[in-house]
Design a protein around this motif. Structure first.
Motif, PDB file in Angstrom:
ATOM      1  N   ASN A 119       0.821  -1.204   0.000  1.00  0.00           N
ATOM      2  CA  ASN A 119       0.000   0.000   0.000  1.00  0.00           C
ATOM      3  C   ASN A 119       0.859   1.260   0.000  1.00  0.00           C
ATOM      4  OD1 ASN A 119       0.860   0.385   2.662  1.00  0.00           O
ATOM      5  ND2 ASN A 119      -1.154   0.034   3.582  1.00  0.00           N
ATOM      6  N   LYS A 120       0.209   2.403   0.047  1.00  0.00           N
ATOM      7  CA  LYS A 120       0.911   3.686  -0.099  1.00  0.00           C
ATOM      8  C   LYS A 120       1.848   3.988   1.070  1.00  0.00           C
ATOM      9  CE  LYS A 120      -3.215   6.006   1.664  1.00  0.00           C
ATOM     10  NZ  LYS A 120      -4.415   6.774   1.248  1.00  0.00           N
ATOM     11  N   LEU A 121       1.691   3.263   2.200  1.00  0.00           N
ATOM     12  CA  LEU A 121       2.588   3.442   3.344  1.00  0.00           C
ATOM     13  C   LEU A 121       3.743   2.452   3.326  1.00  0.00           C
ATOM     14  CD1 LEU A 121      -0.066   4.006   6.178  1.00  0.00           C
ATOM     15  CD2 LEU A 121       1.201   5.734   4.856  1.00  0.00           C
ATOM     16  N   GLY A 122       3.766   1.578   2.307  1.00  0.00           N
ATOM     17  CA  GLY A 122       4.810   0.572   2.210  1.00  0.00           C
ATOM     18  C   GLY A 122       4.506  -0.713   2.945  1.00  0.00           C
ATOM     19  N   ASN A 123       3.314  -0.839   3.514  1.00  0.00           N
ATOM     20  CA  ASN A 123       2.926  -2.065   4.206  1.00  0.00           C
ATOM     21  C   ASN A 123       2.577  -3.155   3.194  1.00  0.00           C
ATOM     22  OD1 ASN A 123       3.123  -0.764   6.738  1.00  0.00           O
ATOM     23  ND2 ASN A 123       1.051   0.047   6.523  1.00  0.00           N
ATOM     24  N   GLU A 124       3.018  -4.371   3.477  1.00  0.00           N
ATOM     25  CA  GLU A 124       2.859  -5.474   2.529  1.00  0.00           C
ATOM     26  C   GLU A 124       1.832  -6.494   3.030  1.00  0.00           C
ATOM     27  OE1 GLU A 124       5.630  -9.082   0.790  1.00  0.00           O
ATOM     28  OE2 GLU A 124       6.493  -7.072   0.934  1.00  0.00           O
ATOM     29  N   PHE A 125       1.033  -6.984   2.087  1.00  0.00           N
ATOM     30  CA  PHE A 125       0.022  -7.992   2.371  1.00  0.00           C
ATOM     31  C   PHE A 125       0.117  -9.075   1.299  1.00  0.00           C
ATOM     32  CE2 PHE A 125      -1.309  -3.753   3.397  1.00  0.00           C
ATOM     33  CZ  PHE A 125      -1.860  -3.830   4.664  1.00  0.00           C
ATOM     34  N   THR A 126      -0.262 -10.286   1.658  1.00  0.00           N
ATOM     35  CA  THR A 126      -0.376 -11.341   0.657  1.00  0.00           C
ATOM     36  C   THR A 126      -1.772 -11.939   0.761  1.00  0.00           C
ATOM     37  OG1 THR A 126       0.481 -13.058   2.147  1.00  0.00           O
ATOM     38  CG2 THR A 126       2.077 -11.917   0.727  1.00  0.00           C
ATOM     39  N   GLY A 127      -2.219 -12.506  -0.344  1.00  0.00           N
ATOM     40  CA  GLY A 127      -3.532 -13.117  -0.357  1.00  0.00           C
ATOM     41  C   GLY A 127      -3.524 -14.398  -1.160  1.00  0.00           C
ATOM     42  N   ASN A 128      -4.364 -15.328  -0.748  1.00  0.00           N
ATOM     43  CA  ASN A 128      -4.478 -16.605  -1.450  1.00  0.00           C
ATOM     44  C   ASN A 128      -5.949 -17.032  -1.427  1.00  0.00           C
ATOM     45  OD1 ASN A 128      -3.547 -19.059  -2.722  1.00  0.00           O
ATOM     46  ND2 ASN A 128      -3.858 -20.070  -0.750  1.00  0.00           N
ATOM     47  N   ILE A 129      -6.501 -17.303  -2.586  1.00  0.00           N
ATOM     48  CA  ILE A 129      -7.889 -17.737  -2.656  1.00  0.00           C
ATOM     49  C   ILE A 129      -7.944 -19.214  -2.282  1.00  0.00           C
ATOM     50  CG2 ILE A 129      -9.890 -18.070  -4.158  1.00  0.00           C
ATOM     51  CD1 ILE A 129      -8.904 -15.679  -5.787  1.00  0.00           C
ATOM     52  N   VAL A 130      -8.615 -19.521  -1.175  1.00  0.00           N
ATOM     53  CA  VAL A 130      -8.659 -20.901  -0.690  1.00  0.00           C
ATOM     54  C   VAL A 130      -9.958 -21.599  -1.100  1.00  0.00           C
ATOM     55  CG1 VAL A 130      -7.063 -20.520   1.209  1.00  0.00           C
ATOM     56  CG2 VAL A 130      -9.500 -20.108   1.576  1.00  0.00           C
ATOM     57  N   GLU A 131     -10.988 -20.840  -1.412  1.00  0.00           N
ATOM     58  CA  GLU A 131     -12.214 -21.366  -2.021  1.00  0.00           C
ATOM     59  C   GLU A 131     -12.552 -20.439  -3.177  1.00  0.00           C
ATOM     60  OE1 GLU A 131     -15.472 -22.002   0.639  1.00  0.00           O
ATOM     61  OE2 GLU A 131     -14.214 -22.966   2.161  1.00  0.00           O
ATOM     62  N   LYS A 132     -12.660 -20.981  -4.365  1.00  0.00           N
ATOM     63  CA  LYS A 132     -12.798 -20.157  -5.566  1.00  0.00           C
ATOM     64  C   LYS A 132     -13.877 -19.091  -5.416  1.00  0.00           C
ATOM     65  CE  LYS A 132     -11.031 -23.526  -8.897  1.00  0.00           C
ATOM     66  NZ  LYS A 132     -11.309 -24.291 -10.138  1.00  0.00           N
ATOM     67  N   LEU A 133     -13.522 -17.882  -5.868  1.00  0.00           N
ATOM     68  CA  LEU A 133     -14.463 -16.774  -5.844  1.00  0.00           C
ATOM     69  C   LEU A 133     -15.393 -16.884  -7.048  1.00  0.00           C
ATOM     70  CD1 LEU A 133     -12.033 -13.818  -5.033  1.00  0.00           C
ATOM     71  CD2 LEU A 133     -13.190 -15.366  -3.436  1.00  0.00           C
ATOM     72  N   ARG A 134     -16.665 -16.650  -6.822  1.00  0.00           N
ATOM     73  CA  ARG A 134     -17.648 -16.662  -7.914  1.00  0.00           C
ATOM     74  C   ARG A 134     -17.990 -15.218  -8.253  1.00  0.00           C
ATOM     75  NH1 ARG A 134     -21.798 -20.213 -10.091  1.00  0.00           N
ATOM     76  NH2 ARG A 134     -23.572 -18.995 -10.875  1.00  0.00           N
ATOM     77  N   ARG A 135     -17.712 -14.866  -9.501  1.00  0.00           N
ATOM     78  CA  ARG A 135     -17.990 -13.514  -9.991  1.00  0.00           C
ATOM     79  C   ARG A 135     -19.069 -13.588 -11.058  1.00  0.00           C
ATOM     80  NH1 ARG A 135     -15.279  -8.638 -11.630  1.00  0.00           N
ATOM     81  NH2 ARG A 135     -16.956  -7.256 -12.281  1.00  0.00           N
TER      82      ARG A 135
END
Length: 281
Positions: A214-230
């Motif tokens: 993000n704009k403050l330099g903080n880091e995040f990670t994400g992993n889809i563990v159950e498929k997202l339905r769009r």
């Protein structure tokens, strides 16, 4: 940097753009220093908003690419009436390059103000085709996008459906001058709507992982563990679960049971949950 990839992490994480508001039920405080807070979510929302718009543009141009293969009008663009579309064929490299030029302040059908150019290089493969995407002074609502994106599309996966794997490395300079970075990979399987040109009946299942700064330099990670339905007809992800990690702390974001609503549930590692309200920005 690790393979950077895009809409397309948060796109995956939050699938679609949202603003967050939380209640204080069950005494769970998700706004402490070590927890996800509203501003951090807001940053991810901005990135998801913009990368989702890019994905929509690429999907719209896919329709035009298909028509072109059948002898359609190469200057026609489904993206926006104010966009200029040009095509260059390279018989030696066996590529087709499409440039979408939005000029300045071109308003698309979804109300976004687009400027600059998106360049898409198509190349056929045995199973479908690839797209290499770059940007030339391109912006969405005054937010400038730099970096690249690649897409590998197959006509038929093991389930008999069309599938596209997106990989992106994108830096967004916000209209305020701050920058955010999104990189990751996601796979979109089209499970409904392929029989028509009407995007409104399209349904996708999304899997993948991402990294966000993000704009403050903080880091995040994400992993889809159950498929997202769009569902294209719904502005929210209707189901699926994403695991988000911040400072080694893991959270899950559950989008629900398939209803088209603006709620999701955040749960921390202690099993404490709270419902959040998603609102389209």
């Amino acid at each position: 940097m690790t393979a950077r990839v895009l809409k397309f992490g948060v796109m995956m994480l939050l699938g679609t753009m949202f603003f967050i508001s939380c209640s204080d039920e069950d005494g769970v405080n998700l706004n402490e220093t070590n927890d996800l807070n509203a501003e951090e979510i807001q940053d991810m929302v901005v990135a998801d908003d913009i990368t989702s718009d890019i994905d929509d543009i690429l999907e719209d141009d896919d329709l035009d690419f298909g028509l072109l293969a059948r002898g359609g009008d190469e200057s026609r663009s489904s993206v926006a009436d104010c966009a200029t579309r040009s095509v260059v064929v390279d018989d030696v490299a066996e590529t087709l390059t499409i440039t979408l030029d939005f000029g300045e302040n071109c308003v698309g059908p979804r109300g976004r103000e687009l400027s600059g150019k998106i360049i898409i290089v198509y190349q056929k493969t045995d199973l479908g085709y690839t797209k290499e995407v770059s940007f030339d002074g391109f912006s969405v609502d005054g937010n400038t996008i730099e970096g690249s994106k690649s897409v590998v599309k197959v006509k038929e996966n093991s389930n008999g459906n069309k599938e596209a794997t997106h990989t992106a490395d994108i830096t967004i300079t916000l209209s305020t001058g701050e920058t955010i970075v999104l990189e990751g990979t996601r796979t979109r399987e089209k499970i409904e709507g392929d029989e028509t040109r009407d995007r409104g009946d399209d349904v996708y299942l999304i899997s993948g992982n991402w990294r966000f700064v993000n704009k403050l330099g903080n880091e995040f990670t994400g992993n889809i563990v159950e498929k997202l339905r769009r569902e294209y007809a719904c502005k929210y992800i209707v189901s699926g679960v994403t695991e988000i990690t911040k400072n080694s702390n893991a959270y899950t974001l559950d989008f629900g049971d398939g209803s088209c609503d603006n709620t999701a549930t955040v749960t921390n590692s202690a099993g404490e949950s709270r419902e959040i309200t998603l609102r389209r920005r």
